[in-house]
Design a protein around this motif. Sequence first.
Motif, PDB file in Angstrom:
ATOM      1  N   LYS A  16       0.868  -1.170   0.000  1.00 19.29           N
ATOM      2  CA  LYS A  16       0.000   0.000   0.000  1.00 19.29           C
ATOM      3  C   LYS A  16       0.908   1.224   0.000  1.00 19.29           C
ATOM      4  CE  LYS A  16      -4.458   0.415   2.283  1.00 19.29           C
ATOM      5  NZ  LYS A  16      -5.231   0.450   1.069  1.00 19.29           N
ATOM      6  N   THR A  17       0.745   2.072  -1.012  1.00 16.18           N
ATOM      7  CA  THR A  17       1.635   3.229  -1.105  1.00 16.18           C
ATOM      8  C   THR A  17       1.071   4.421  -0.349  1.00 16.18           C
ATOM      9  OG1 THR A  17       0.599   3.731  -3.215  1.00 16.18           O
ATOM     10  CG2 THR A  17       2.709   2.576  -3.293  1.00 16.18           C
ATOM     11  N   GLY A  18      -0.216   4.391  -0.048  1.00 18.14           N
ATOM     12  CA  GLY A  18      -0.809   5.490   0.718  1.00 18.14           C
ATOM     13  C   GLY A  18      -2.128   5.033   1.311  1.00 18.14           C
ATOM     14  N   TRP A  19      -2.624   5.790   2.264  1.00 20.30           N
ATOM     15  CA  TRP A  19      -3.800   5.409   3.027  1.00 20.30           C
ATOM     16  C   TRP A  19      -5.007   5.129   2.131  1.00 20.30           C
ATOM     17  CZ3 TRP A  19      -3.795   3.700   7.695  1.00 20.30           C
ATOM     18  CH2 TRP A  19      -4.979   3.635   8.423  1.00 20.30           C
ATOM     19  N   PHE A  20      -5.214   6.009   1.146  1.00 24.88           N
ATOM     20  CA  PHE A  20      -6.382   5.857   0.276  1.00 24.88           C
ATOM     21  C   PHE A  20      -6.051   5.195  -1.057  1.00 24.88           C
ATOM     22  CE2 PHE A  20      -7.402   9.421   3.064  1.00 24.88           C
ATOM     23  CZ  PHE A  20      -8.586   8.942   3.628  1.00 24.88           C
ATOM     24  N   GLN A  21      -4.824   4.769  -1.205  1.00 23.60           N
ATOM     25  CA  GLN A  21      -4.418   4.141  -2.461  1.00 23.60           C
ATOM     26  C   GLN A  21      -4.793   2.660  -2.442  1.00 23.60           C
ATOM     27  OE1 GLN A  21      -2.970   6.000  -4.813  1.00 23.60           O
ATOM     28  NE2 GLN A  21      -2.977   7.771  -3.448  1.00 23.60           N
ATOM     29  N   LYS A  23      -4.121  -1.322  -3.146  1.00 27.34           N
ATOM     30  CA  LYS A  23      -2.878  -2.087  -3.041  1.00 27.34           C
ATOM     31  C   LYS A  23      -2.231  -2.217  -4.412  1.00 27.34           C
ATOM     32  CE  LYS A  23      -3.433  -5.005   1.006  1.00 27.34           C
ATOM     33  NZ  LYS A  23      -3.860  -6.341   1.439  1.00 27.34           N
ATOM     34  N   GLU A  24      -0.928  -2.129  -4.400  1.00 25.96           N
ATOM     35  CA  GLU A  24      -0.196  -2.310  -5.646  1.00 25.96           C
ATOM     36  C   GLU A  24       0.655  -3.561  -5.539  1.00 25.96           C
ATOM     37  OE1 GLU A  24       2.457   0.686  -7.255  1.00 25.96           O
ATOM     38  OE2 GLU A  24       0.918   2.162  -6.692  1.00 25.96           O
TER      39      GLU A  24
END
Length: 244
Positions: A16-21, A23-24
């Motif tokens: 997860k690159t950010g809270w609202f991003q 999953k990558e």
Amino acid sequence: EPLLEIKQLKKYYDVKTGWFQPKEQVKAVDDVSFTVYKGETFGLVGESGCGKSTTGRAILKLQELTSGEIWFQGENIADHSYEKMRKLRRKMQMVFQDPYASLNPKKTILQILTEPLRVHGLYSPEERVQKAIEILEIVGLSEYHLHSYPHEFSGGQRQRIGIAKAVILQPELIIADEPVSALDVSIQSQVINLLLQLQRDFHLTYLFISHDLSVVRHITDRVGVMYLGKLVELAQTEELFANP
Ligand code: ADP
Ligand code: ADP
């Protein structure tokens, strides 16, 4: 004779690159295949983040893999249980960049070195102490150090102990992950020479992970080059360094 055959190894991480991003998926190791022959030093090289460590750790099952096969001494160990892997650790050992990763700070060198023998049910207690003394001498330390703790040593000495811990079981394969990268350049060659000496004396096979081409050039026989999770080149060390 192949000792280790890696086939189509994949290790993907969900990050997860950010809270609202959302999953990558990071393809840390993406369809990597290579063979390590008995007695050789195979270098796995490439810039930081290309997937070398993940490959090394996946082979020892220190982390789960996504897919692929890992053939070791004629057996696919990719799906081995934790228990089976524990037994196999007698034959496959790891040397880490930071020896603190494998040296328990609360234990003496004697305890650290005899523990693997005890865990694998090897030798009597007296013989284990004897083995610890022998291996300490082989790596350039002495009996005098047996009752010291890891923090009492220099970085180079600590790596010697990390190596002793890996070699005391007389494994077939040692996966060394940047074993000299944290050391002063002057100490690096001493530790490299120790690894070469141990390879001769104990008939070891090395998977040597490093980003440092000057070290790789010195110690390896063959090299696999990784880039963004892929193995992009496979060559004899001489060949790889022959062209300008
Ligand atoms: P190298 O050893 O070549 O420096 P690594 O195997 O450590 O490369 O990392 C390969 C890729 O996988 C990098 O993009 C790294 O950020 C990512 N990665 C490594 N470990 C983890 C982890 N535990 N969780 C998520 N991503 C990871
Ligand atoms: P402790 O002494 O704290 O119990 P361990 O020596 O058991 O620590 O190491 C912790 C973890 O790291 C274990 O899962 C162990 O299998 C793994 N490990 C430690 N050293 C090595 C090594 N040289 N090669 C492979 N795995 C190792």
